[in-house]
Design an enzyme around this catalytic site. Structure first.
Site, PDB file in Angstrom:
ATOM      1  N   TYR A 304       0.898  -1.274  -0.081  1.00 48.38           N
ATOM      2  CA  TYR A 304      -0.015  -0.023  -0.017  1.00 48.38           C
ATOM      3  C   TYR A 304       1.001   1.337   0.007  1.00 48.38           C
ATOM      4  O   TYR A 304       1.930   1.276   0.342  1.00 48.38           O
ATOM      5  CB  TYR A 304      -0.751   0.038   1.166  1.00 48.38           C
ATOM      6  CG  TYR A 304      -0.428  -0.385   2.683  1.00 48.38           C
ATOM      7  CD1 TYR A 304       0.383   0.842   3.206  1.00 48.38           C
ATOM      8  CD2 TYR A 304      -0.125  -1.488   3.252  1.00 48.38           C
ATOM      9  CE1 TYR A 304       1.001   0.611   4.488  1.00 48.38           C
ATOM     10  CE2 TYR A 304       0.173  -1.711   4.276  1.00 48.38           C
ATOM     11  CZ  TYR A 304       0.776  -0.765   5.165  1.00 48.38           C
ATOM     12  OH  TYR A 304       1.505  -1.019   6.113  1.00 48.38           O
ATOM     13  N   HIS A 354       6.297  -0.561   1.192  1.00 44.18           N
ATOM     14  CA  HIS A 354       6.340   0.289   0.250  1.00 44.18           C
ATOM     15  C   HIS A 354       7.199   0.146  -0.794  1.00 44.18           C
ATOM     16  O   HIS A 354       8.580  -0.244  -0.541  1.00 44.18           O
ATOM     17  CB  HIS A 354       6.292   1.990   0.881  1.00 44.18           C
ATOM     18  CG  HIS A 354       5.635   2.032   1.954  1.00 44.18           C
ATOM     19  ND1 HIS A 354       3.980   1.824   2.167  1.00 44.18           N
ATOM     20  CD2 HIS A 354       5.895   2.497   3.344  1.00 44.18           C
ATOM     21  CE1 HIS A 354       3.557   2.000   3.407  1.00 44.18           C
ATOM     22  NE2 HIS A 354       4.662   2.309   4.168  1.00 44.18           N
TER      23      HIS A 354
END
Length: 378
Positions: A304, A354
């Site tokens: 995400y 990430h």
């Protein structure tokens, strides 16, 4: 019955009569047929169980979104918000959305930006967009699954009795120039003397710990928006908007508790029992906006988007001009926070979920498209 027939057929094929009816060739053929049938049955049962669980069956009670969640498959728009960002034609023939020299909302500057940018998705979760599309809901709850049954709407309605539950952000205004500073936590701020420049913005957005006391010369002293998780939350001055970035229903229960009864003291880590912030300025980051960034901008790179990306795109949807400070490594390639003494700690890059390199490319591309200005630091 039929079950007995199938079972009997199986027994006959595998171990019963080994006479002339079942030669080696037909045995091999039968084995293939039964393996194929077994695989198809297993596939059918698996898909049946999966679809049953997605409908909120007893297997996964924490995924129960209630009866109304299937109504819409697309992002719910805030009433009177959809379409309100339509640009106004300027006298020169070019469309201007604000009074700044360069405006985020001005179309025709970058095809890439215009194709991906949706100004009608509200970055704030409110009473008006309380219902998430089911695809957004399931994606969001699986970020940090909480195996406890919660009715998300009931939780939000309780929360909106404590906080306003509305978006304070309006439409584009050709007469307005709302300048925003998105201040990251990179060590490249140390010694950069950006403090006065940062403090000169209308909105100054900070992330997680982000101390200012003792670092005013480099990072400024003013804050209008502070984005935090429950696990990183701290008390804020009365004039600062606390923007909660929720990853799970428990986060919503916590903020309701921290502003009222103080019942929740632990999520997956100890959290503040009570939070001293201005209740009227508390905002909740919209999971639909979260997924929009994941789908349109970071393009599913990483599990995400990072908080930095969430805040950057929040600014791109509420501000006319966006200036970015404290993102990325310092000039020596070190990743650390500006308040850390050890510049080689690499703490900034150890998140794992990430894609820092891909996000850096997006920031670079936004800068080249003239949608943001990046202050590189030292």
């Amino acid at each position: 019955g039929s079950k007995g027939t199938v079972a009997g057929a199986g027994a006959w094929q595998w171990g019963g009569d080994r006479g002339s009816r079942t030669g080696p060739g037909s045995m091999r053929c039968s084995l293939r047929v039964w393996v194929l049938l077994g695989s198809l049955a297993l596939l059918f049962l698996t898909s049946l169980l999966f679809s049953f669980s997605l409908r909120g069956g007893p297997g996964l009670p924490y995924l129960d979104p209630g009866p109304d969640w299937e109504e819409s498959r697309r992002v719910k728009l805030v009433p009177n918000y959809a379409g309100s960002h339509k640009p106004v034609p300027a006298e020169s023939g070019q469309q201007k959305t604000c009074a700044c020299t360069r405006c985020v909302g001005d179309p025709g500057v970058s095809d890439w930006f215009d194709e991906n940018y949706d100004p009608d998705i509200s970055p704030v979760w409110t009473r008006d967009n309380i219902q998430l599309p089911s695809d957004v809901y399931y994606w969001w709850v699986m970020l940090q699954p909480q195996f406890k049954p919660h009715s998300i709407q009931q939780v939000l309605l309780r929360l909106f009795q404590v906080i306003p539950g509305r978006s304070p952000y309006g439409s584009w205004d050709p007469a307005r120039c709302l300048r925003c500073a998105v201040v990251g936590n990179s060590g490249n701020l140390r010694g950069a003397s950006y403090g006065p420049v940062i403090d000169g913005h209308n909105y100054i957005m900070r992330i997680n710990l982000a101390p200012t006391v003792g670092y005013e010369e480099d990072v400024g002293s003013h804050t209008t928006h502070h984005f935090m998780y429950p696990e990183s939350a701290k008390n804020l001055a009365a004039n600062v908007s606390f923007v909660l970035v929720p990853f799970k229903t428990l986060d919503l229960l916590w903020i309701t508790s921290a502003l009222s009864t103080g019942q929740i003291r632990f999520t997956y880590a100890p959290v503040k029992q009570f939070l001293r912030v201005d209740k009227d300025k508390v905002q909740i980051f919209n999971p639909a906006f979260f997924k929009y960034i994941h789908d349109r901008w970071t393009r599913h790179h990483g599990r995400y988007p990072s908080t930095g990306m969430l805040v950057l795109f929040f600014a791109l949807h509420v501000c006319d001009e966006v200036n970015v400070f404290g993102f990325g490594a310092d000039s020596r390639g070190n990743w650390h926070h500006y308040w850390e003494q050890n510049r080689y700690s690499g703490e900034f890059r150890k998140t794992g979920v990430h894609d820092a390199d891909y996000e850096a490319q997006i920031i670079d591309r936004l800068a080249k498209a003239g949608k943001i200005t990046v202050f590189p630091g030292k």
